[in-house]
Design a protein around this motif. Sequence first.
Motif, PDB file in Angstrom:
ATOM      1  N   ARG A 131       1.137  -0.979   0.360  1.00  0.00           N
ATOM      2  CA  ARG A 131      -0.171   0.010   0.154  1.00  0.00           C
ATOM      3  C   ARG A 131       0.819   1.668  -0.074  1.00  0.00           C
ATOM      4  NH1 ARG A 131      -5.184  -0.544   1.083  1.00  0.00           N
ATOM      5  NH2 ARG A 131      -6.470  -2.654   1.849  1.00  0.00           N
ATOM      6  N   GLU A 132       0.389   2.323  -0.546  1.00  0.00           N
ATOM      7  CA  GLU A 132       0.953   4.078  -0.402  1.00  0.00           C
ATOM      8  C   GLU A 132       1.628   4.384   0.969  1.00  0.00           C
ATOM      9  OE1 GLU A 132      -0.054   7.939  -2.211  1.00  0.00           O
ATOM     10  OE2 GLU A 132      -1.290   6.178  -2.902  1.00  0.00           O
ATOM     11  N   GLY A 133       2.378   4.777   0.741  1.00  0.00           N
ATOM     12  CA  GLY A 133       2.827   4.438   2.588  1.00  0.00           C
ATOM     13  C   GLY A 133       4.193   4.211   2.627  1.00  0.00           C
ATOM     14  N   PRO A 134       4.786   4.136   3.706  1.00  0.00           N
ATOM     15  CA  PRO A 134       5.967   3.648   4.484  1.00  0.00           C
ATOM     16  C   PRO A 134       6.483   2.401   3.550  1.00  0.00           C
ATOM     17  CG  PRO A 134       4.802   3.877   6.298  1.00  0.00           C
ATOM     18  CD  PRO A 134       4.365   4.341   5.631  1.00  0.00           C
ATOM     19  N   LEU A 135       5.995   1.494   3.687  1.00  0.00           N
ATOM     20  CA  LEU A 135       6.503   0.025   3.346  1.00  0.00           C
ATOM     21  C   LEU A 135       6.708   0.430   2.084  1.00  0.00           C
ATOM     22  CD1 LEU A 135       4.301  -2.712   4.784  1.00  0.00           C
ATOM     23  CD2 LEU A 135       6.829  -2.076   5.148  1.00  0.00           C
ATOM     24  N   ARG A 136       5.915   0.583   0.846  1.00  0.00           N
ATOM     25  CA  ARG A 136       6.219   1.079  -0.415  1.00  0.00           C
ATOM     26  C   ARG A 136       7.039   1.867  -1.072  1.00  0.00           C
ATOM     27  NH1 ARG A 136       1.525   3.574  -4.460  1.00  0.00           N
ATOM     28  NH2 ARG A 136       0.740   1.599  -4.499  1.00  0.00           N
ATOM     29  N   ALA A 137       7.505   2.973  -0.631  1.00  0.00           N
ATOM     30  CA  ALA A 137       8.082   4.081  -0.055  1.00  0.00           C
ATOM     31  C   ALA A 137       9.595   2.691   0.111  1.00  0.00           C
ATOM     32  CB  ALA A 137       8.526   4.838   0.933  1.00  0.00           C
ATOM     33  N   LYS A 138      10.314   2.025   1.233  1.00  0.00           N
ATOM     34  CA  LYS A 138      10.887   1.383   1.740  1.00  0.00           C
ATOM     35  C   LYS A 138      10.649  -0.141   0.636  1.00  0.00           C
ATOM     36  CE  LYS A 138      12.590  -1.891   4.881  1.00  0.00           C
ATOM     37  NZ  LYS A 138      12.319  -3.095   6.283  1.00  0.00           N
ATOM     38  N   ALA A 139       9.990  -0.323  -0.556  1.00  0.00           N
ATOM     39  CA  ALA A 139      10.041  -1.308  -1.564  1.00  0.00           C
ATOM     40  C   ALA A 139      10.923  -0.638  -2.219  1.00  0.00           C
ATOM     41  CB  ALA A 139       8.719  -2.117  -2.317  1.00  0.00           C
ATOM     42  N   LEU A 140      10.772   0.463  -3.214  1.00  0.00           N
ATOM     43  CA  LEU A 140      10.863   1.032  -3.864  1.00  0.00           C
ATOM     44  C   LEU A 140      12.289   1.381  -3.513  1.00  0.00           C
ATOM     45  CD1 LEU A 140       7.673   3.033  -5.755  1.00  0.00           C
ATOM     46  CD2 LEU A 140       8.720   1.132  -6.299  1.00  0.00           C
ATOM     47  N   GLY A 141      12.858   1.902  -2.725  1.00  0.00           N
ATOM     48  CA  GLY A 141      13.726   2.204  -2.443  1.00  0.00           C
ATOM     49  C   GLY A 141      15.294   1.411  -2.624  1.00  0.00           C
ATOM     50  N   LEU A 142      14.488  -0.544  -1.702  1.00  0.00           N
ATOM     51  CA  LEU A 142      15.142  -0.772  -2.221  1.00  0.00           C
ATOM     52  C   LEU A 142      15.504  -1.351  -3.834  1.00  0.00           C
ATOM     53  CD1 LEU A 142      14.524  -3.430   0.492  1.00  0.00           C
ATOM     54  CD2 LEU A 142      16.400  -2.044   0.541  1.00  0.00           C
ATOM     55  N   ASN A 143      14.543  -1.465  -4.505  1.00  0.00           N
ATOM     56  CA  ASN A 143      14.091  -1.677  -5.953  1.00  0.00           C
ATOM     57  C   ASN A 143      15.129  -0.894  -6.480  1.00  0.00           C
ATOM     58  OD1 ASN A 143      12.389  -2.895  -8.781  1.00  0.00           O
ATOM     59  ND2 ASN A 143      12.819  -0.360  -8.827  1.00  0.00           N
ATOM     60  N   GLY A 144      15.408   0.769  -5.836  1.00  0.00           N
ATOM     61  CA  GLY A 144      16.294   1.461  -6.752  1.00  0.00           C
ATOM     62  C   GLY A 144      18.006   1.547  -6.947  1.00  0.00           C
ATOM     63  N   ALA A 145      18.111   1.052  -5.503  1.00  0.00           N
ATOM     64  CA  ALA A 145      19.400   0.996  -4.992  1.00  0.00           C
ATOM     65  C   ALA A 145      20.261  -0.606  -5.374  1.00  0.00           C
ATOM     66  CB  ALA A 145      19.391   1.161  -3.569  1.00  0.00           C
ATOM     67  N   LEU A 146      18.848  -1.335  -5.596  1.00  0.00           N
ATOM     68  CA  LEU A 146      19.462  -2.274  -6.558  1.00  0.00           C
ATOM     69  C   LEU A 146      19.406  -2.200  -8.013  1.00  0.00           C
ATOM     70  CD1 LEU A 146      17.983  -5.780  -4.805  1.00  0.00           C
ATOM     71  CD2 LEU A 146      20.251  -4.854  -4.571  1.00  0.00           C
ATOM     72  N   MET A 147      18.786  -1.766  -8.542  1.00  0.00           N
ATOM     73  CA  MET A 147      19.047  -1.553 -10.246  1.00  0.00           C
ATOM     74  C   MET A 147      20.131  -0.367 -10.192  1.00  0.00           C
ATOM     75  SD  MET A 147      14.988  -0.395 -11.207  1.00  0.00           S
ATOM     76  CE  MET A 147      15.293  -0.770 -13.401  1.00  0.00           C
ATOM     77  N   SER A 148      20.135   0.583  -9.604  1.00  0.00           N
ATOM     78  CA  SER A 148      21.449   1.119 -10.057  1.00  0.00           C
ATOM     79  C   SER A 148      22.685   0.569  -9.655  1.00  0.00           C
ATOM     80  CB  SER A 148      21.402   2.413  -8.551  1.00  0.00           C
ATOM     81  OG  SER A 148      22.813   3.648  -9.570  1.00  0.00           O
ATOM     82  N   ALA A 149      22.636  -0.394  -8.674  1.00  0.00           N
ATOM     83  CA  ALA A 149      23.643  -1.423  -8.066  1.00  0.00           C
ATOM     84  C   ALA A 149      24.125  -1.701  -9.379  1.00  0.00           C
ATOM     85  CB  ALA A 149      23.594  -1.946  -7.097  1.00  0.00           C
ATOM     86  N   GLY A 150      23.310  -2.501  -9.699  1.00  0.00           N
ATOM     87  CA  GLY A 150      23.548  -3.322 -10.806  1.00  0.00           C
ATOM     88  C   GLY A 150      23.567  -2.904 -11.951  1.00  0.00           C
ATOM     89  N   PHE A 151      23.565  -1.844 -12.404  1.00  0.00           N
ATOM     90  CA  PHE A 151      23.511  -0.694 -13.735  1.00  0.00           C
ATOM     91  C   PHE A 151      25.168  -0.571 -13.262  1.00  0.00           C
ATOM     92  CE2 PHE A 151      24.893   2.720 -16.157  1.00  0.00           C
ATOM     93  CZ  PHE A 151      24.842   2.634 -17.120  1.00  0.00           C
ATOM     94  N   THR A 152      26.272  -0.273 -12.234  1.00  0.00           N
ATOM     95  CA  THR A 152      27.111   0.165 -12.051  1.00  0.00           C
ATOM     96  C   THR A 152      28.223  -1.187 -11.965  1.00  0.00           C
ATOM     97  OG1 THR A 152      26.647   0.365  -9.336  1.00  0.00           O
ATOM     98  CG2 THR A 152      26.722   2.341 -11.164  1.00  0.00           C
TER      99      THR A 152
END
Length: 450
Positions: A131-152
Amino acid sequence: MLLQTTMTGRQKLVLVLLLGAQFMLAVDFSILNVALPVIGEGLGFSLGGLQWIATTFALAAAGFTLLFGRIADLFGRRRMFIAGMALLGVSSLAGGLAVSPTMLLVARVAQGLATAIVTPAGLSLLTTSFREGPLRAKALGLNGALMSAGFTSGAILGGLLTELLSWRWAFLINVPVALAVLVAAPVLLKESRPDVRPRMDVLGAITVTGGLLALVYGLTHAGEYGFADPVALGSLALGALLLVGFWFAEKRAVSPLVPLSILRRHNVRWGNLAGLIAFATETSLVFVMTLYLQKVLGYSALTTGLAFGVLGIGTVVGGVVAPRVLARVGNRRALVYGFAVQGGATAALALLGASQGWIWLLLAATFVGGVGNMVAIVGFMVTATSGLPDSEQGLATGLATMTQQVGITMGIPVMSAVVTAAMGSGNVLGGITVAVLVNAALALAGTLTR
């Protein structure tokens, strides 16, 4: 209604599954870069033909993302996610077994199409699982971190596989991961699609896909031949014309591919603009710093890839702290703070000199900039997908993914053109310094996208 603050066991498994798939897709963007000369020798590519190994992938990945994101909304996100992962596994196997340039390029196109299918479907499954809120922000944060880390980290992994085994393993490594995802996805992921399926907007699909393909092709062609090249200018003009046509097609469509009501939402517009800046600046900075490490300091390709591991660590840290920053200051301020940190750290790279002692400044600045960039990226993803019903999450994540991939594609040719123009009579370091300052200015301009 109380916001959920802890993940259930099932949600954790879903998160691991989706993040693993997204990380693998991010790695595919850069894993072959270091191996290109070796692939060329092994399969008989001409020097000019090597760029198409990356270009064909980028064309398919960026050009079809929005279309497949909407198809996932209409026909089932889990179904499209599984189909995309199956295509990725088959195309990766074909690339690893390629015996000719044509076979390898076809495999890269298929990998790009798989990325265009899986990325928006996976992101929409992620946003609808929390749901929209802290858990979604946490999930998207981890997703963004892994995607950027994957690129580098793709460059590091590509270098290691090429040196220790063969360039073919840069393809084949995807196969067991894809098989594992295909086994787990039907068990863990729930299907989602509308009860009543609207008609497909064919004209909108043709104009937006053609426009994005022309735009990406024009940008990649300009990166090699300059923005004054007639083919580059013609492709960019055609892309702009088709995208304008797409806008008018959506105004008249009964069931538009992209309802204009979504594009009129302030958070969707400025969130995606921020995302475009975030991805264009950071990925192109990797390109500029690669020139510095190899052309100025004389580092090898593998050593260069390892140096970017520090940037990867910075992005992971940024992805972990980003949800806390968003919770404390809100989406808009998080974007401003993230871009300010990234811009300041990037500007510090203008001090780099010609001796290898400057490597410490590069490592420190890219780490800090990576943290700031990831805070901005998570702010972009949360902003661009907030306030929308679950039925439109595939479209929202498709737009966000398109923004991401166009940003990755456009940043490098723009910075390449800046370096080339500023080099003058062969002063590589001077050209790099100007490009760094332009990059920093664009990042700082991101603080105004609110």
